[in-house]
Design an enzyme around this catalytic site. Structure first.
Site, PDB file in Angstrom:
ATOM      1  N   THR A  11      11.599 -24.462 -30.020  1.00  0.00           N
ATOM      2  CA  THR A  11      11.257 -23.439 -29.025  1.00  0.00           C
ATOM      3  C   THR A  11      12.092 -22.175 -29.163  1.00  0.00           C
ATOM      4  O   THR A  11      11.874 -21.210 -28.432  1.00  0.00           O
ATOM      5  CB  THR A  11      11.433 -24.007 -27.604  1.00  0.00           C
ATOM      6  OG1 THR A  11      12.793 -24.438 -27.427  1.00  0.00           O
ATOM      7  CG2 THR A  11      10.496 -25.191 -27.377  1.00  0.00           C
ATOM      8  N   HIS A 132      24.092  -8.392 -34.540  1.00  0.00           N
ATOM      9  CA  HIS A 132      22.958  -9.200 -34.107  1.00  0.00           C
ATOM     10  C   HIS A 132      22.732  -8.961 -32.620  1.00  0.00           C
ATOM     11  O   HIS A 132      23.528  -8.307 -31.950  1.00  0.00           O
ATOM     12  CB  HIS A 132      23.203 -10.688 -34.375  1.00  0.00           C
ATOM     13  CG  HIS A 132      23.081 -11.070 -35.816  1.00  0.00           C
ATOM     14  ND1 HIS A 132      24.069 -10.815 -36.738  1.00  0.00           N
ATOM     15  CD2 HIS A 132      22.078 -11.677 -36.499  1.00  0.00           C
ATOM     16  CE1 HIS A 132      23.683 -11.257 -37.935  1.00  0.00           C
ATOM     17  NE2 HIS A 132      22.479 -11.782 -37.817  1.00  0.00           N
ATOM     18  N   LYS A 136      23.159 -13.926 -29.610  1.00  0.00           N
ATOM     19  CA  LYS A 136      23.681 -14.755 -30.701  1.00  0.00           C
ATOM     20  C   LYS A 136      25.072 -15.253 -30.326  1.00  0.00           C
ATOM     21  O   LYS A 136      25.970 -14.451 -30.052  1.00  0.00           O
ATOM     22  CB  LYS A 136      23.730 -13.973 -32.016  1.00  0.00           C
ATOM     23  CG  LYS A 136      24.142 -14.830 -33.218  1.00  0.00           C
ATOM     24  CD  LYS A 136      23.989 -14.050 -34.516  1.00  0.00           C
ATOM     25  CE  LYS A 136      24.468 -14.857 -35.721  1.00  0.00           C
ATOM     26  NZ  LYS A 136      23.697 -16.093 -35.916  1.00  0.00           N
TER      27      LYS A 136
END
Length: 259
Positions: A11, A132, A136
């Site tokens: 997911t 990022h 993250k």
């Protein structure tokens, strides 16, 4: 022959991309899509486990898969050299088992790392800046760690990079003597800059990911390779033959072959 695949982390952002690609491929069959609530034995019956989870849970999931005879494709960050050594030990204990570890599934990222490895033998000042999204959880990124390790391998004869003032926290975390600076920001997908400094000049090798489409070809390539690859293989570059040395290998030749 159809390869039966289970995806852990199905997911998540990268896991959902893997699920979609597997379902669309004629030679792949999705047999299990695991989320954080799924029992690990849900993956049993698959030929390959694709691990797209979190750094803190990934080693346990991968160990379960290897111990139960599954090949593994690891796309989770946080697989340091120490973790990979432990993975190699575990894989060696199970005949015919194998694992492919991919810090970044983007071809452009693999090329950027290859170019940086070539340049590493010609400059003594080298630093990495990677960015990022804010969500993250780990830093530095697996891609940055991989890049730094390969730069270190390329400089075995020249020695470590020149990284002054390492006692200052803002100088970044050193990996293979290369300082890495991590940004975690909203609005960013993934970026990496490797900056080289020399007498009177600088060189920057930069790669930007702007969409998940960049990962699709690499995911499929790595998944198909994982189904038939024994032992442990690290990096997309090993699957497309860019001629990059392993961190404990010989310095690479200053060439990049066409893929």
């Amino acid at each position: 022959m159809t390869v039966r695949v289970a995806v852990a982390g199905a997911t998540g952002k990268l896991g959902s991309v893997a699920v979609r690609l597997i379902e669309a491929a004629e030679d792949l069959e999705l047999v299990a899509a695991l989320d954080s609530r799924s029992p690990l034995d849900a993956m049993l019956g698959a030929d390959v486990l694709v691990d797209m989870t979190l750094p803190q849970v990934s080693p346990g999931i991968v160990a379960f898969a290897v111990d139960h005879g599954l090949k593994v494709l690891i796309g989770t960050s946080g697989w340091s050299a120490d973790r990979i050594l432990e993975l190699e030990r575990r894989v060696a204990e199970h005949e015919g088992s194998g694992a492919v570890v991919i810090p970044n599934f983007s071809l452009g990222s693999a090329l950027g790392t290859a170019f940086a490895t070539v340049a590493a033998r010609f400059f003594d000042s080298i630093e990495i800046i990677e960015a990022h999204g804010a969500g993250k959880v780990d830093s530095p990124s697996g891609t940055a760690v991989r890049t730094a390790e390969l730069i270190g391998a390329a400089r075995l004869q020249r020695g470590p990079v020149d990284a002054p003032h390492t006692d200052q926290r803002a100088r970044g975390q050193q990996v293979a003597s290369v300082p890495i600076h991590s940004l975690r920001m909203r609005g960013v997908v993934a970026e990496q800059q490797v900056i080289f400094g020399g007498a009177g000049e600088t060189l920057t090798i930069r790669h930007d990911t702007v969409g998940s489409e960049a990962y699709e070809a690499g995911i499929l390539l790595a998944l198909r390779a994982a189904a038939q690859t024994p032992g442990v293989v690290v990096g997309l570059d090993k699957l497309i033959d860019l001629g990059i040395a392993e961190p404990d290998g010989e310095p690479p030749r200053p060439t990049v072959r066409e893929v």
